[in-house]
Design a protein around this motif. Structure first.
Motif, PDB file in Angstrom:
ATOM      1  N   UNK A 366       0.694  -1.222  -0.105  1.00  0.00           N
ATOM      2  CA  UNK A 366       0.037   0.019   0.019  1.00  0.00           C
ATOM      3  C   UNK A 366       0.999   1.154   0.057  1.00  0.00           C
ATOM      4  N   UNK A 367       0.267   2.228  -0.787  1.00  0.00           N
ATOM      5  CA  UNK A 367       1.094   3.431  -0.657  1.00  0.00           C
ATOM      6  C   UNK A 367       0.699   4.555   0.680  1.00  0.00           C
ATOM      7  N   UNK A 378      -4.049   5.752  12.730  1.00  0.00           N
ATOM      8  CA  UNK A 378      -3.472   4.448  12.224  1.00  0.00           C
ATOM      9  C   UNK A 378      -2.987   4.307  10.767  1.00  0.00           C
ATOM     10  N   UNK A 379      -3.288   5.440  10.020  1.00  0.00           N
ATOM     11  CA  UNK A 379      -2.826   5.481   8.593  1.00  0.00           C
ATOM     12  C   UNK A 379      -2.011   6.303   8.179  1.00  0.00           C
ATOM     13  N   UNK A 386       3.075  -3.267   3.475  1.00  0.00           N
ATOM     14  CA  UNK A 386       3.162  -4.445   3.165  1.00  0.00           C
ATOM     15  C   UNK A 386       1.712  -4.954   3.097  1.00  0.00           C
ATOM     16  N   UNK A 387       1.121  -5.427   2.182  1.00  0.00           N
ATOM     17  CA  UNK A 387      -0.273  -6.057   1.971  1.00  0.00           C
ATOM     18  C   UNK A 387      -0.396  -7.671   2.518  1.00  0.00           C
ATOM     19  N   UNK A 388      -0.926  -7.591   3.472  1.00  0.00           N
ATOM     20  CA  UNK A 388      -0.963  -9.101   4.265  1.00  0.00           C
ATOM     21  C   UNK A 388      -2.324  -9.765   3.591  1.00  0.00           C
ATOM     22  N   UNK A 389      -3.014  -9.359   2.721  1.00  0.00           N
ATOM     23  CA  UNK A 389      -4.138  -9.809   2.272  1.00  0.00           C
ATOM     24  C   UNK A 389      -5.113 -10.694   3.201  1.00  0.00           C
ATOM     25  N   UNK A 390      -5.515  -9.968   3.805  1.00  0.00           N
ATOM     26  CA  UNK A 390      -6.216 -10.710   5.077  1.00  0.00           C
ATOM     27  C   UNK A 390      -7.729 -11.406   4.283  1.00  0.00           C
ATOM     28  N   UNK A 391      -7.921 -12.533   4.901  1.00  0.00           N
ATOM     29  CA  UNK A 391      -9.152 -12.994   4.418  1.00  0.00           C
ATOM     30  C   UNK A 391     -10.498 -12.649   5.107  1.00  0.00           C
ATOM     31  N   UNK A 392     -11.550 -12.992   4.693  1.00  0.00           N
ATOM     32  CA  UNK A 392     -12.850 -12.500   5.344  1.00  0.00           C
ATOM     33  C   UNK A 392     -12.774 -12.744   6.615  1.00  0.00           C
ATOM     34  N   UNK A 434       6.177   0.934  15.517  1.00  0.00           N
ATOM     35  CA  UNK A 434       5.283   1.500  14.656  1.00  0.00           C
ATOM     36  C   UNK A 434       5.144   0.982  13.256  1.00  0.00           C
ATOM     37  N   UNK A 435       5.923   0.332  12.843  1.00  0.00           N
ATOM     38  CA  UNK A 435       5.902  -0.421  11.539  1.00  0.00           C
ATOM     39  C   UNK A 435       4.767  -1.367  11.584  1.00  0.00           C
ATOM     40  N   UNK A 436       4.524  -2.167  12.517  1.00  0.00           N
ATOM     41  CA  UNK A 436       3.601  -3.250  12.536  1.00  0.00           C
ATOM     42  C   UNK A 436       2.288  -2.617  12.615  1.00  0.00           C
ATOM     43  N   UNK A 437       2.174  -1.563  13.687  1.00  0.00           N
ATOM     44  CA  UNK A 437       1.026  -0.898  13.917  1.00  0.00           C
ATOM     45  C   UNK A 437       0.504  -0.434  12.669  1.00  0.00           C
ATOM     46  N   UNK A 438       1.203   0.483  11.915  1.00  0.00           N
ATOM     47  CA  UNK A 438       0.694   1.021  10.507  1.00  0.00           C
ATOM     48  C   UNK A 438       0.195  -0.060   9.495  1.00  0.00           C
ATOM     49  N   UNK A 439       1.091  -1.125   9.529  1.00  0.00           N
ATOM     50  CA  UNK A 439       0.908  -2.118   8.626  1.00  0.00           C
ATOM     51  C   UNK A 439      -0.272  -2.850   8.861  1.00  0.00           C
ATOM     52  N   UNK A 440      -0.625  -3.033  10.167  1.00  0.00           N
ATOM     53  CA  UNK A 440      -1.947  -3.660  10.486  1.00  0.00           C
ATOM     54  C   UNK A 440      -3.249  -2.864  10.401  1.00  0.00           C
ATOM     55  N   UNK A 441      -2.936  -1.596  10.703  1.00  0.00           N
ATOM     56  CA  UNK A 441      -3.992  -0.259  10.314  1.00  0.00           C
ATOM     57  C   UNK A 441      -4.420  -0.423   8.973  1.00  0.00           C
ATOM     58  N   UNK A 442      -3.511  -0.441   8.335  1.00  0.00           N
ATOM     59  CA  UNK A 442      -3.751  -0.264   6.633  1.00  0.00           C
ATOM     60  C   UNK A 442      -4.480  -1.649   6.180  1.00  0.00           C
ATOM     61  N   UNK A 443      -3.982  -2.913   6.633  1.00  0.00           N
ATOM     62  CA  UNK A 443      -4.688  -3.913   6.183  1.00  0.00           C
ATOM     63  C   UNK A 443      -6.028  -4.245   6.815  1.00  0.00           C
ATOM     64  N   UNK A 444      -6.310  -3.767   7.870  1.00  0.00           N
ATOM     65  CA  UNK A 444      -7.623  -3.711   8.540  1.00  0.00           C
ATOM     66  C   UNK A 444      -8.727  -2.777   7.806  1.00  0.00           C
ATOM     67  N   UNK A 445      -8.033  -1.569   7.399  1.00  0.00           N
ATOM     68  CA  UNK A 445      -9.088  -0.617   6.714  1.00  0.00           C
ATOM     69  C   UNK A 445      -9.301  -1.140   5.226  1.00  0.00           C
TER      70      UNK A 445
END
Length: 649
Positions: A366-367, A378-379, A386-392, A434-445
């Protein structure tokens, strides 16, 4: 034989060192070996040294022991060092054994926390069941004592009633005897009067003889006539007396009758009251039995989960070997596989290695949207994420955990926090980096936006972006929990714990949702499967793919429709009160509109709702000025607005 000679010649120095160590110790006694067959001298020294160390360290003769293992390890090292020819092979064998032992020790250390957790869980369950048994036993004993007391009071009432009946019979007998006494006295008086008349006639008889014979003849005829007349009157009186005796033979005095009637009424009322209390206690006792049945079911469920946890504690593949291939290291891998089975962990590993969770091309990164204040905390990031491609399913599980944590956090504070700010603090507390916080924030959003077609995920996404209020989830969660409890109690009523026939569902839903129309109830029933019997809990659960049931989806849809209609009714009421030209409304106008649109909603509930809409306290609500019409309607449409009763006239 040449190999043994070589090894023996190469181990002279080691043999000399061991011999020196053995002879230097005065507590060591070297016994002579039997003559046939004779062991090599170096072997005898090693065995002697081994036995000496085992006795010195007081090692057990049999069974596993780390101290005993250490002694054998030292002797084996001496043997490896002295046998130069086989040194490499023996050292490799020893190293393999050491690796296996170290690996087993690590596995045992990893299982220790799980074993402790299992022991703690079993102890907590045992204590909980013991407390429940004690409480139930005390309540049952109390009910038994109260029941026995009521039975004793009923017996006392019966005995008192029987005593009153016996007293009435005794009084009737006394009245009968008194009546007979009065009757005999009356007969005696009549006889006495007859005797007096006869005596008087005898006294007057001589004077009457001087009268003429014609007159005497007339007097005799008159007397006969009077006698017959008297006999007739006597017969009539006797007949009337018999009639009175037949009609009023069982009659008691009116005062005594009224007293007994009042006493009987009091006893009857007491008996009815006792019967009512007894029925109430009987219902409470049945309710306690039902609660005990529910608690037993929960205990069995916990026992089943405990069995599953025990089985899951069996040896598993060494997943630590995949950590070097996962970006983020061990922490990220543990977060990805938390709560998953081995089969699911394989899927997560394949998805992480392939870089995607679903078929089709996906963006790897993600940019970042920047760090400006309008962007949620959180963004706030610059660069790639990194995009973790979370499943539903993973998204639904994360959303549920975030809601649960937010509810706990809001109960501890006077005012609830915004969901976007809470998500940032939740991720900071969970990942800290911080990196993990932002990464999971973008992926959840991103995942919430991708799966927002699902009502429960879409509600979280709208709340996260500010399009919906937190009260919507609170209202829906409260309604769904209450409906689940209502249906579950109904299943107990039909002797089918946790299951209901579809034919019973319309009446149950109508009793729970009295404001819903028949078509809406029919839509809810139609959304179920074609089976005749349904599992109540399954209607409100999320499946393994993160989807909710069609029944729950229909409840979400009807809630949004009813809320939109309610807001429309409020707007219509505002127009009728203030006119269509008015562009701003104050708090008083809103209160009047609520009285028209929902007359059963109390003023206290209206004030709480308005305070929630304007994000103010009840004290600050009175200081709110006029609000723009469009802004007001938008806030009402995004709030957890529900009707308390039917629409007013």
């Amino acid at each position: 034989r040449p190999m043994w000679g070589s090894a023996q010649s190469s181990g002279i120095n080691a043999e000399y060192g061991i011999r020196t160590a053995l002879t230097a110790n005065p507590n060591v006694f070297v016994t002579a070996a039997p003559e046939q067959p004779r062991k090599p001298h170096y072997l005898e020294q090693l065995e002697s040294y081994l036995h000496h160390e085992l006795r010195l360290l007081r090692c057990p003769e049999k069974g596993p022991s780390l101290t005993r293992l250490q002694v054998f390890r030292e002797v084996f090292e001496y043997l490896i060092n002295d046998f130069k020819t086989y040194q490499n092979l023996l050292a490799a064998i020893k190293q393999e054994y050491e690796l296996v032992l170290r690996d087993q020790e690590n596995k045992l250390k990893e299982l220790d926390p799980l074993r402790a957790k299992l022991d703690k869980l079993m102890e907590a369950n045992d204590k909980r069941m013991q407390n429940i048994r004690q409480v139930e036993h005390a309540e049952i004993e109390q009910l038994k004592r109260e029941k026995q007391g009521l039975i004793d009071e009923l017996d006392a009432s019966k005995e008192e009633r029987y005593a009153l009946k016996r007293q009435i019979e005794r009084l009737q007998e006394e009245v009968k005897k008194q009546y007979e006494l009065f009757r005999n006295e009356a007969d005696a008086r009549k006889m006495l009067v007859s005797d007096i008349i006869e005596l008087k006639y005898r006294v007057d008889a001589p004077a009457m003889k001087s009268d003429s014979s014609g007159t005497e003849k007339d007097d005799t005829t008159l007397l006969k006539f009077k006698l017959n007349k008297t006999k007739e009157d006597l017969a009539k009186l006797q007949e009337k007396l018999n009639e009175v005796l037949a009609d009023y033979g069982d009659v008691v005095p009116r005062r005594e009758y009224e007293r007994l009637e009042a006493l009987n009424t009091t006893n009857t009322e007491s008996l009815e009251r006792y019967k009512t209390d007894y029925n109430s206690l009987l219902k409470e006792h049945q309710l306690l039995l039902d609660q005990h049945k529910v608690m037993s079911a929960e205990r069995d469920e916990y026992s089943h989960e405990l069995g599953l946890m025990k089985r899951s504690a069996t040896p598993r593949p060494d997943w630590d070997q995949v950590v070097p291939f996962i970006e983020g290291g061990d922490a990220v891998w543990k977060e990805m596989v938390a709560g998953k089975s081995s089969n699911q962990m394989v899927g997560v590993l394949v998805g992480a290695l392939m870089g995607k969770d679903n078929a089709g091309p996906v963006e790897e990164f993600f940019e970042g949207e920047g760090t400006e204040p309008p962007i949620p905390k959180y963004l706030r990031w610059t660069g790639k994420v990194r995009n973790r491609n979370l499943s539903k399913a993973d998204t639904a599980q994360l959303i549920q955990d975030i809601w649960n944590q937010k509810i706990v956090s809001d109960t501890e504070k006077e005012h609830g926090t915004d969901l976007a700010d809470f998500l940032h603090s939740y991720l900071q507390q969970k990942y800290q980096e911080d990196l993990l916080v932002v990464e999971w924030g973008y992926n959840i959003h991103h995942s919430c936006g991708q799966y927002r077609a699902e009502p429960h995920i879409g509600l979280f996404y709208e709340t996260l972006t500010g399009d919906a209020d937190d009260s919507v989830y609170s209202v829906l969660c409260t309604q769904h929990d209450a409906l689940l409890s209502h249906l579950y109690k109904a299943s107990l009523k039909y002797d089918s714990e946790g299951s209901l026939l579809v034919k019973h569902l319309p009446a149950l839903l109508q009793s729970f949702y009295p404001l819903k129309e028949g078509t809406e109830i029919e839509e809810l029933v139609t959304s179920l499967s074609d089976s005749e019997k349904i599992n109540v809990k399954a209607l409100f659960e999320t499946d393994k793919d993160g989807n909710i049931s069609s029944f729950l989806k229909k409840l979400y849809s009807q809630f949004y429709t009813e809320r939109a209609q309610f807001v429309k009714d409020i707007h219509t009421s505002l127009v009728s009160i203030c006119g269509s030209d008015k562009k701003e409304y104050n708090i008083q106008d809103l209160c009047k509109a609520f009285e028209v649109a929902d007359p059963e909603k109390s003023s206290k509930d209206v004030n709480k709702l308005l305070a929630k809409v304007f994000n103010l306290s009840l004290d600050q609500l009175s200081s709110v000025g006029p609000v723009d019409r469009e802004l007001l309607l938008q806030r009402l449409k995004s709030s957890g607005l529900t009707r308390s009763g039917p629409k007013g006239i």
